[in-house]
Write a protein that holds these residues in place. Sequence first.
Motif, PDB file in Angstrom:
ATOM      1  N   ASN A 129     101.316  30.904  10.445  1.00 19.34           N
ATOM      2  CA  ASN A 129      99.761  30.419   9.826  1.00 19.34           C
ATOM      3  C   ASN A 129      98.545  30.369  10.459  1.00 19.34           C
ATOM      4  OD1 ASN A 129      99.086  28.505   7.489  1.00 19.34           O
ATOM      5  ND2 ASN A 129      99.509  26.945   8.869  1.00 19.34           N
ATOM      6  N   CYS A 130      97.323  30.294  10.125  1.00 21.77           N
ATOM      7  CA  CYS A 130      95.632  29.807  10.854  1.00 21.77           C
ATOM      8  C   CYS A 130      95.938  28.011  11.818  1.00 21.77           C
ATOM      9  CB  CYS A 130      94.701  29.863   9.714  1.00 21.77           C
ATOM     10  SG  CYS A 130      95.030  28.623   8.838  1.00 21.77           S
ATOM     11  N   GLN A 157      90.574  20.596   7.801  1.00 21.44           N
ATOM     12  CA  GLN A 157      90.805  22.284   8.351  1.00 21.44           C
ATOM     13  C   GLN A 157      89.841  22.161   6.726  1.00 21.44           C
ATOM     14  OE1 GLN A 157      95.491  22.053   8.507  1.00 21.44           O
ATOM     15  NE2 GLN A 157      94.670  23.738   7.279  1.00 21.44           N
ATOM     16  N   GLY A 161      90.243  27.627   4.167  1.00 24.38           N
ATOM     17  CA  GLY A 161      91.515  28.342   4.243  1.00 24.38           C
ATOM     18  C   GLY A 161      92.021  27.725   2.776  1.00 24.38           C
ATOM     19  N   ASN A 200      97.040  18.257   2.903  1.00 19.61           N
ATOM     20  CA  ASN A 200      95.915  19.620   2.702  1.00 19.61           C
ATOM     21  C   ASN A 200      96.797  21.130   1.497  1.00 19.61           C
ATOM     22  OD1 ASN A 200      97.896  21.304   4.227  1.00 19.61           O
ATOM     23  ND2 ASN A 200      96.125  22.393   4.467  1.00 19.61           N
ATOM     24  N   GLU A 211     101.289  22.686   5.447  1.00 14.03           N
ATOM     25  CA  GLU A 211     100.729  23.186   6.503  1.00 14.03           C
ATOM     26  C   GLU A 211     101.540  23.031   7.941  1.00 14.03           C
ATOM     27  OE1 GLU A 211      98.738  25.096   6.003  1.00 14.03           O
ATOM     28  OE2 GLU A 211      97.032  25.246   8.082  1.00 14.03           O
ATOM     29  N   ARG A 236      92.520  17.815   4.580  1.00  9.22           N
ATOM     30  CA  ARG A 236      91.304  19.170   4.205  1.00  9.22           C
ATOM     31  C   ARG A 236      89.831  18.715   4.632  1.00  9.22           C
ATOM     32  NH1 ARG A 236      92.098  23.722   3.600  1.00  9.22           N
ATOM     33  NH2 ARG A 236      93.875  23.055   2.281  1.00  9.22           N
ATOM     34  N   HIS A 243      88.097  25.855  10.908  1.00  5.39           N
ATOM     35  CA  HIS A 243      89.325  24.844  11.422  1.00  5.39           C
ATOM     36  C   HIS A 243      89.081  24.118  12.979  1.00  5.39           C
ATOM     37  CE1 HIS A 243      90.941  25.587   7.727  1.00  5.39           C
ATOM     38  NE2 HIS A 243      91.804  25.962   7.992  1.00  5.39           N
ATOM     39  N   GLN A 316      89.396  30.115  11.489  1.00  5.58           N
ATOM     40  CA  GLN A 316      90.480  29.853  10.472  1.00  5.58           C
ATOM     41  C   GLN A 316      90.930  31.636  10.080  1.00  5.58           C
ATOM     42  OE1 GLN A 316      88.686  28.666   8.551  1.00  5.58           O
ATOM     43  NE2 GLN A 316      90.054  29.316   6.927  1.00  5.58           N
TER      44      GLN A 316
HETATM   45  N1  HSE Z   1      96.668  27.608   5.017  1.00  4.69           N
HETATM   46  C1  HSE Z   1      95.149  27.198   5.498  1.00  4.69           C
HETATM   47  C2  HSE Z   1      94.870  26.017   5.225  1.00  4.69           C
HETATM   48  C3  HSE Z   1      95.236  28.394   5.126  1.00  4.69           C
HETATM   49  O1  HSE Z   1      95.113  25.987   3.506  1.00  4.69           O
HETATM   50  O2  HSE Z   1      93.624  25.760   5.348  1.00  4.69           O
HETATM   51  C4  HSE Z   1      94.813  29.881   6.206  1.00  4.69           C
HETATM   52  O3  HSE Z   1      93.863  30.286   6.591  1.00  4.69           O
END
Ligand code: HSE
Length: 334
Positions: A129-130, A157, A161, A200, A211, A236, A243, A316
């Motif tokens: 995962n990023c 984030q 994403g 998120n 996440e 988020r 990110h 990311q």
């Molecule tokens: N799971 C990550 C997000 C996505 O929701 O930001 C990875 O880019």
Amino acid sequence: LAQGLRVGILGATGAVGTEILAILAERSFPVAELRLLASPRSAGQTLSFGETVLPVQAVSEETLKGLDLILASAGASVSRQWLPIAIQGGAIAIDNSSAYRMEPNVPLVVPEVNPEDLKTHQGIIANPNCTTILMTVALWPLHQVRPIRRIVAATYQSASGAGAKAMQELKDQALDILKGQPPRTEVFPYPLAFNLFPHNSPLNDQGYCQEEMKMVNETRKIFHAPELRLTATCVRVPVLRAHSEALNVEFFEPFPLQEARDRLQQAAGVQFVEDWQRNYFPMPLEATGKDPVLVGRLRQDISEPNALELWLCGDQIRKGAALNAVQIAESLIA
Ligand code: HSE
């Protein structure tokens, strides 16, 4: 893998798929044939690979046939449906979805951290995962010399994403709000513009989102540290792309600040960014489109002698997804 590969990109039209395509061209990856695969809905579109314009084809047993390498950037259910067929046909699959990450016989690899795990693959290699990739690149150079006891992470984030449509929705929402109109909420459940969400994705019974649990479980697997203590809050924020993460890192013993700075300045995949005079530290706008993870604002935690605090920003979609996958592929042919 031999030189001159027949390569497929599954999920080629998405944000990560198009970035993989760009990175393969940029890095002159040895491609003999490139197949852009996606759902039947996206078939018929075209995408550029360097000077060449290629059609997007619907993924099928036929279009997977004869591939040496498949870079998958679709959802977990798509990977589960098609990757077993691709590897049956002799391909190696590098999967960006969460489908196989925690399976014991699937290596989960960040090339700067655990490249040796690639040797154990049985056809599928998982891309983490990023947020996990960005964090492990920054913390591995420290963990290697003084093992980490506990990490407390907070992530910030960006909209990207949640996909390309989410980025557009954030821009539209900002305009709507400035015009005094009710903001459109189709991708996001609430307005993200001029706002943030304290998690998120949906929360589990313990109040953690997916996440956050990915950061915990994947980091333990990548570091081969099942006992590592880690907790995260994934937020988020109304940033378009890249990110950020605030990390409190506790070691079993004090980690001298200068030694930590030296380790980070020399670390593969890290760019150390600190200018105390200008009060300039990593920011997501600066990380956008860049390969390294920007790390800075390193300091001693005043509440705990064994802990350091640091801040990072990383693109990311690039290092957190597409670039990591291409680096894995490059390691396989090296
Ligand atoms: N799971 C990550 C997000 C996505 O929701 O930001 C990875 O880019």
